[in-house]
Design a protein around this motif. Structure first.
Motif, PDB file in Angstrom:
ATOM      1  N   THR A  80      68.909 -87.355   9.978  1.00 16.66           N
ATOM      2  CA  THR A  80      69.372 -87.306  11.349  1.00 16.66           C
ATOM      3  C   THR A  80      68.324 -86.635  12.228  1.00 16.66           C
ATOM      4  N   THR A  81      68.289 -87.011  13.478  1.00 14.48           N
ATOM      5  CA  THR A  81      67.395 -86.327  14.422  1.00 14.48           C
ATOM      6  C   THR A  81      67.870 -84.909  14.675  1.00 14.48           C
ATOM      7  N   LYS A  82      69.088 -84.578  14.224  1.00 14.41           N
ATOM      8  CA  LYS A  82      69.672 -83.247  14.438  1.00 14.41           C
ATOM      9  C   LYS A  82      69.467 -82.325  13.239  1.00 14.41           C
ATOM     10  N   ARG A 123      65.382 -84.123   8.803  1.00 13.43           N
ATOM     11  CA  ARG A 123      64.830 -84.971   9.855  1.00 13.43           C
ATOM     12  C   ARG A 123      63.391 -85.331   9.526  1.00 13.43           C
ATOM     13  N   ASP A 128      59.671 -84.958  20.550  1.00 16.97           N
ATOM     14  CA  ASP A 128      61.005 -84.591  21.027  1.00 16.97           C
ATOM     15  C   ASP A 128      61.519 -85.470  22.157  1.00 16.97           C
ATOM     16  N   ARG A 131      63.699 -90.938  21.311  1.00 20.39           N
ATOM     17  CA  ARG A 131      65.007 -90.940  20.664  1.00 20.39           C
ATOM     18  C   ARG A 131      64.937 -90.886  19.143  1.00 20.39           C
ATOM     19  N   SER A 132      64.295 -91.883  18.525  1.00 21.32           N
ATOM     20  CA  SER A 132      64.261 -91.896  17.063  1.00 21.32           C
ATOM     21  C   SER A 132      63.349 -93.008  16.567  1.00 21.32           C
ATOM     22  N   SER A 138      62.484 -95.389   8.906  1.00 21.01           N
ATOM     23  CA  SER A 138      62.975 -94.080   8.451  1.00 21.01           C
ATOM     24  C   SER A 138      63.383 -94.121   6.984  1.00 21.01           C
TER      25      SER A 138
END
Length: 167
Positions: A80-82, A123, A128, A131-132, A138
Motif C-alpha cells: 500500500t502507498t500507506k 510500500r 510523494d 499517486r502510485s 508493483s
C-alpha cells in the motif's frame, strides 16, 4: 519450503491481472484472486496478456477477502502507498508461505484491513506527489524482491545465446 503467493483483492483492469498471471507463471508464484472483479475471468484482454502461460498457473479464486483468509495460512504483507516500511527492508521468511497482497487499482486495500495489519503494511518507494505505480509493475517488483531474498529458488539464473558465426 519457498512458496510465494500473489493476492489481488478486487482487481479491476484485466490487462494488469493478465500481466501478473504471467509473472506468477514464470516465477512459480501462486495467484489468488478475490472477487468481485472488474472483468470476466474469460475476458479476451486478460487472456491476451498471459494466455500462453494460463495453463502453467496455480490460480485460486475467492468470493471475498474473508474466504481468502479462512483458506490460507502464512505470512501476509499488505502492499500500500500507506505502508510504514519499505518493501525491501522486510525479511520475507523462506520457511513459511508468503502472501503479498494488493488492492484494487483505483482504491487500494480497504483502510480497515490496513489498520488491523499496520505492522505488515509495506510500500514501494516513489515520489510523494504522485499517486502510485501500476499494479502489475508493483506486483512484479514485490515478487522479485521476495525471490531475491530467497536466492531465486528453482529459477534459471543464466541465459544462453545462440551460436552466431560471423563470416
Amino acid at each position: 519450503m519457498h512458496k510465494l503467493n500473489i493476492v489481488l483483492v478486487e482487481p479491476q483492469i484485466p490487462q494488469n491481472t493478465g500481466n501478473i498471471s504471467r509473472t506468477c507463471a514464470v516465477t512459480g508464484a501462486a495467484l489468488h484472486l478475490v472477487r468481485p472483479y472488474g472483468f470476466e475471468i474469460t475476458d479476451k484482454h486478460l487472456k491476451r496478456a498471459g494466455l500462453d502461460y494460463w495453463d502453467k498457473l496455480d490460480i485460486f479464486q475467492y468470493d471475498n477477502i474473508g474466504e481468502f483468509f479462512r483458506h490460507n495460512n502464512g505470512e501476509y504483507y499488505f502492499f500500500t502507498t500507506k505502508g510504514k516500511k519499505v518493501h525491501s527492508d522486510v525479511s520475507y521468511p523462506a520457511d513459511k508461505a508468503v502472501y503479498i497482497i494488493f488492492g484494487r487499482e483505483d482504491k487500494g486495500l480497504p483502510e480497515k484491513l490496513l489498520a488491523e495489519n499496520y505492522e505488515k503494511c509495506v510500500r514501494i518507494p516513489m515520489r510523494d506527489e504522485l499517486r502510485s505505480l501500476n499494479l502489475s509493475n508493483s506486483a512484479a517488483i514485490a515478487c522479485y524482491e521476495v525471490l531475491r531474498q530467497w536466492d531465486y529458488p528453482d529459477l534459471g539464473r543464466e541465459g544462453k545465446l545462440r551460436d552466431y558465426r560471423l563470416d
